[in-house]
Motif scaffolding. Structure first.
Motif, mmCIF file in Angstrom:
data_model
loop_
_atom_site.group_PDB
_atom_site.id
_atom_site.type_symbol
_atom_site.label_atom_id
_atom_site.label_comp_id
_atom_site.label_asym_id
_atom_site.label_seq_id
_atom_site.Cartn_x
_atom_site.Cartn_y
_atom_site.Cartn_z
ATOM 1 N N ILE A 56 0.850 -1.198 0.000
ATOM 2 C CA ILE A 56 0.000 0.000 0.000
ATOM 3 C C ILE A 56 0.882 1.243 0.000
ATOM 4 C CG2 ILE A 56 -1.582 1.384 1.419
ATOM 5 C CD1 ILE A 56 -2.907 -1.219 2.313
ATOM 6 N N ARG A 61 0.475 -3.072 -6.749
ATOM 7 C CA ARG A 61 -0.615 -4.025 -6.861
ATOM 8 C C ARG A 61 -0.218 -5.003 -7.951
ATOM 9 N NH1 ARG A 61 -1.578 -0.684 -3.722
ATOM 10 N NH2 ARG A 61 -3.490 0.061 -2.787
ATOM 11 N N PHE A 63 -1.577 -7.419 -4.646
ATOM 12 C CA PHE A 63 -0.946 -7.954 -3.447
ATOM 13 C C PHE A 63 -0.529 -9.403 -3.681
ATOM 14 C CE2 PHE A 63 -4.040 -4.897 -1.356
ATOM 15 C CZ PHE A 63 -3.077 -3.928 -1.156
ATOM 16 N N TRP A 65 -1.046 -12.028 -1.863
ATOM 17 C CA TRP A 65 -2.083 -13.018 -1.541
ATOM 18 C C TRP A 65 -3.237 -12.989 -2.551
ATOM 19 C CZ3 TRP A 65 -6.468 -10.220 -0.410
ATOM 20 C CH2 TRP A 65 -6.271 -8.911 0.041
ATOM 21 N N VAL A 66 -3.328 -11.938 -3.352
ATOM 22 C CA VAL A 66 -4.338 -11.929 -4.413
ATOM 23 C C VAL A 66 -3.872 -12.842 -5.547
ATOM 24 C CG1 VAL A 66 -5.465 -10.504 -6.178
ATOM 25 C CG2 VAL A 66 -5.250 -9.651 -3.835
ATOM 26 N N GLU A 69 -4.019 -17.007 -4.294
ATOM 27 C CA GLU A 69 -5.272 -17.194 -3.563
ATOM 28 C C GLU A 69 -5.270 -18.499 -2.781
ATOM 29 O OE1 GLU A 69 -9.952 -16.296 -4.710
ATOM 30 O OE2 GLU A 69 -8.686 -17.463 -6.022
ATOM 31 N N ILE A 72 -4.718 -18.212 0.974
ATOM 32 C CA ILE A 72 -5.754 -17.742 1.888
ATOM 33 C C ILE A 72 -6.937 -18.702 1.952
ATOM 34 C CG2 ILE A 72 -5.111 -15.306 1.905
ATOM 35 C CD1 ILE A 72 -7.273 -14.761 -0.133
ATOM 36 N N ILE A 73 -7.153 -19.479 0.876
ATOM 37 C CA ILE A 73 -8.205 -20.500 0.965
ATOM 38 C C ILE A 73 -7.779 -21.578 1.961
ATOM 39 C CG2 ILE A 73 -9.478 -22.280 -0.325
ATOM 40 C CD1 ILE A 73 -9.361 -20.393 -2.765
ATOM 41 N N THR B 52 -13.509 2.643 3.108
ATOM 42 C CA THR B 52 -12.289 3.397 2.799
ATOM 43 C C THR B 52 -11.084 2.467 2.742
ATOM 44 O OG1 THR B 52 -13.224 5.341 3.874
ATOM 45 C CG2 THR B 52 -10.847 5.333 3.530
ATOM 46 N N ILE B 56 -8.715 1.829 -0.452
ATOM 47 C CA ILE B 56 -7.256 1.993 -0.400
ATOM 48 C C ILE B 56 -6.592 0.721 -0.929
ATOM 49 C CG2 ILE B 56 -5.258 2.123 1.155
ATOM 50 C CD1 ILE B 56 -6.901 4.026 2.921
ATOM 51 N N MET B 57 -7.082 -0.440 -0.455
ATOM 52 C CA MET B 57 -6.454 -1.696 -0.863
ATOM 53 C C MET B 57 -6.676 -1.976 -2.341
ATOM 54 S SD MET B 57 -7.095 -3.973 2.587
ATOM 55 C CE MET B 57 -6.256 -5.447 2.002
ATOM 56 N N LEU B 58 -7.854 -1.597 -2.864
ATOM 57 C CA LEU B 58 -8.129 -1.815 -4.292
ATOM 58 C C LEU B 58 -7.591 -0.675 -5.149
ATOM 59 C CD1 LEU B 58 -11.808 -3.141 -4.177
ATOM 60 C CD2 LEU B 58 -9.745 -4.458 -4.696
ATOM 61 N N ASP B 59 -7.036 0.349 -4.492
ATOM 62 C CA ASP B 59 -6.487 1.519 -5.195
ATOM 63 C C ASP B 59 -7.572 2.257 -5.990
ATOM 64 O OD1 ASP B 59 -4.416 3.193 -5.581
ATOM 65 O OD2 ASP B 59 -3.333 1.989 -7.034
ATOM 66 N N ARG B 61 -10.251 5.499 -6.224
ATOM 67 C CA ARG B 61 -10.575 6.855 -5.808
ATOM 68 C C ARG B 61 -11.646 7.375 -6.751
ATOM 69 N NH1 ARG B 61 -7.202 4.953 -3.165
ATOM 70 N NH2 ARG B 61 -5.562 5.853 -1.875
ATOM 71 N N PHE B 63 -13.046 8.299 -2.803
ATOM 72 C CA PHE B 63 -13.798 7.576 -1.783
ATOM 73 C C PHE B 63 -15.275 7.978 -1.858
ATOM 74 C CE2 PHE B 63 -9.608 7.964 0.556
ATOM 75 C CZ PHE B 63 -9.219 6.670 0.264
ATOM 76 N N MET B 122 -10.753 -8.781 -8.928
ATOM 77 C CA MET B 122 -10.325 -9.723 -7.890
ATOM 78 C C MET B 122 -10.900 -11.106 -8.171
ATOM 79 S SD MET B 122 -8.402 -8.132 -5.795
ATOM 80 C CE MET B 122 -7.810 -6.979 -7.036
ATOM 81 N N PRO B 123 -10.154 -12.184 -7.841
ATOM 82 C CA PRO B 123 -10.726 -13.530 -7.939
ATOM 83 C C PRO B 123 -11.835 -13.705 -6.892
ATOM 84 C CG PRO B 123 -8.502 -13.597 -7.011
ATOM 85 C CD PRO B 123 -8.754 -12.186 -7.427
ATOM 86 N N TYR B 124 -12.646 -14.762 -7.060
ATOM 87 C CA TYR B 124 -13.863 -14.907 -6.259
ATOM 88 C C TYR B 124 -13.644 -14.909 -4.744
ATOM 89 C CZ TYR B 124 -16.848 -15.614 -10.318
ATOM 90 O OH TYR B 124 -17.558 -15.432 -11.466
ATOM 91 N N PHE B 125 -12.715 -15.731 -4.271
ATOM 92 C CA PHE B 125 -12.555 -15.795 -2.815
ATOM 93 C C PHE B 125 -12.112 -14.448 -2.251
ATOM 94 C CE2 PHE B 125 -10.697 -16.786 1.273
ATOM 95 C CZ PHE B 125 -11.634 -17.670 1.799
ATOM 96 N N VAL B 126 -11.185 -13.806 -2.954
ATOM 97 C CA VAL B 126 -10.717 -12.483 -2.528
ATOM 98 C C VAL B 126 -11.873 -11.480 -2.548
ATOM 99 C CG1 VAL B 126 -9.188 -10.561 -3.127
ATOM 100 C CG2 VAL B 126 -8.342 -12.914 -3.262
ATOM 101 N N MET B 129 -13.907 -11.848 0.471
ATOM 102 C CA MET B 129 -13.229 -11.245 1.626
ATOM 103 C C MET B 129 -13.404 -9.727 1.638
ATOM 104 S SD MET B 129 -9.558 -13.182 1.858
ATOM 105 C CE MET B 129 -8.886 -11.802 2.814
ATOM 106 N N TYR B 130 -13.250 -9.099 0.474
ATOM 107 C CA TYR B 130 -13.447 -7.655 0.392
ATOM 108 C C TYR B 130 -14.882 -7.284 0.757
ATOM 109 C CZ TYR B 130 -8.980 -6.069 -1.530
ATOM 110 O OH TYR B 130 -7.667 -5.724 -1.683
ATOM 111 N N PHE B 137 -15.295 -3.834 8.674
ATOM 112 C CA PHE B 137 -14.051 -3.359 9.282
ATOM 113 C C PHE B 137 -14.135 -1.945 9.854
ATOM 114 C CE2 PHE B 137 -10.080 -5.980 9.023
ATOM 115 C CZ PHE B 137 -10.762 -7.168 8.994
#
Lengths: 209, 209, 209
Positions: A56, A61, A63, A65-66, A69, A72-73, B52, B56-59, B61, B63, B122-126, B129-130, B137
């Protein structure tokens, strides 16, 4: 020949380090009686929090872990059976081997984080800070979420200090145009040896106060 | 016809969710005797902190709250008279209706966060999580600022679990090429129904330990 | 003539502010018996944490401290001899002069953060929030790492409030097309005067509850 072997070893050391960091998160989660969601979150931030914060801040980008995957699974599944996971880890691995695994993770993540920061154009001192941060701040976020003072800041163990020394060896070797993979291997080795020695010999960082 | 109605409903549900999250922040601020600055900050992070952090994590803007400044100006005014705000909310709305409002916020924010992450590649599992992170959060940051263990990690209520289930329903429907707005409605509905049922029936997540 | 003098003064005020913020971090680190690593991290986040968070949220790079590496190298050295550093600061500077230095830092960092946010295209209210955040959230992160409730949220001192007032003066002057450097000087001066008055006269923010 040497480099090829080292490069092939990296994913293994990486996996060992991630597992060790997750287990340290699980242990903390058990002490605090976290529920499975909490176990997953704590395992996740301990293993990936430092690298994510680094990325960050460097605006990198995707990350780690992205792109991986599967990690994290797997973490998710083991979180659901965290008691069994910990029981298994404790029966199969001694405390000593867990410390070795943690030291391997510290060693590798310090140097890869330093390398990433150097790649991103950071000056040397800043790169060494990123190296230490990438390897150790997962534990800081873990402690904050557990509502404890971060161990890294108070325990006087030369944990970050070992990482810092190895980061600088890597930076000096890179400055001297030594091959990248050799610099990585030697930097990581220094972190590992210092960390193991500091545990064995009970080194303490002298207080600045 | 159905989609149009649903789309028109979204800003209302959004507002209800934001208000519910802010009020949960205000209640915590009152317990901890925060000053008006503290009330504003806690209300803000509870309502907007999760989204937010996600952005930030997905970059991404700008917000959400930068584009909807009216929300934070209103929050600012209500923070200055937080006592009166809470008194009013408690007189007009029962605890039950506040729980419903919170569940509405959880439902909508989970699915919109999942959609945003999926959109960002993002892939499905990620993405799931988001989805959970975006909706929950804010409360974690709130608890950290209040110097408490985050409720999300310890209370064994299936709060994040409900969000997770709904996120996956949304992802499966999207995978099956169901219309986006219908997937959003069904995913959110599942989160809401599960959350309400879990309160009513006092469900608990079984401990992994 | 006036602007030139002011512009030349900025790096000095900046340095004074950074030193004051670092010292406030060192004092906290001493209370909590942090080791040298902890002292460095706490000094760093207190001085640079607010600005770094602001830049992450605004998606700005490079960070201030990456471009001014000298600051963090100096901080690193002083962290190793934190006891001596604090002893020296306390002998040479009275508590009063430390409060003045902190108020100078607050004044300058509030207005520069507001200006940075305005430059990044933020609307006025959001820009004032960034102004306050950039100047004060280093202290919030410091308190979180020390496992304490953030002072900013609970102490009823009009610290953030002074910053907020000065940020708005700056924004109004900029809206009226007053010269940027004059707006900066007047906005900062208002923060400083209000902060000093609030200490002298023991002002308290009235509780919203």
């Amino acid at each position: 020949m040497f480099p090829t072997t080292v490069i092939k070893l990296i994913p293994f050391i990486e996996a060992i380090g991630i597992i060790a960091f997750c287990v340290s998160g699980f242990i903390r989660a058990q002490q605090h009686k976290f529920d499975p969601i909490g176990v997953f979150i704590i395992g996740f931030v301990t293993a990936f929090g430092g690298g994510t914060l680094r990325d960050i801040m460097l605006d990198r980008r995707p990350f780690f872990w992205v792109e991986h995957e599967a990690y994290i699974i797997a973490l998710f599944v083991f979180s659901l059976i965290a008691g069994k996971t910990l029981h298994f880890m404790r029966r199969v691995f001694s405390l000593k081997s867990m410390l070795v695994a943690d030291a391997l993770g510290l060693s590798l993540f310090t140097i890869t984080s330093t390398a990433v920061a150097l790649d991103a154009g950071m000056p040397y001192f800043v790169a060494s800070m990123y190296g230490v941060m990438g390897a150790t701040f997962g534990g800081v976020i873990r402690d904050v979420l557990c509502n404890e003072k971060p161990l890294l800041l108070i325990d006087s163990e030369p944990y970050a200090t070992c990482a810092f020394a190895g980061a600088w060896l890597y930076l000096i070797l890179m400055y001297l145009n030594v091959q990248a993979i050799l610099s990585l291997a030697l930097g990581s080795a220094l972190v590992f040896v210092l960390r193991m020695a500091s545990i064995k010999l009970k080194w303490r960082v002298p207080s600045g106060f």
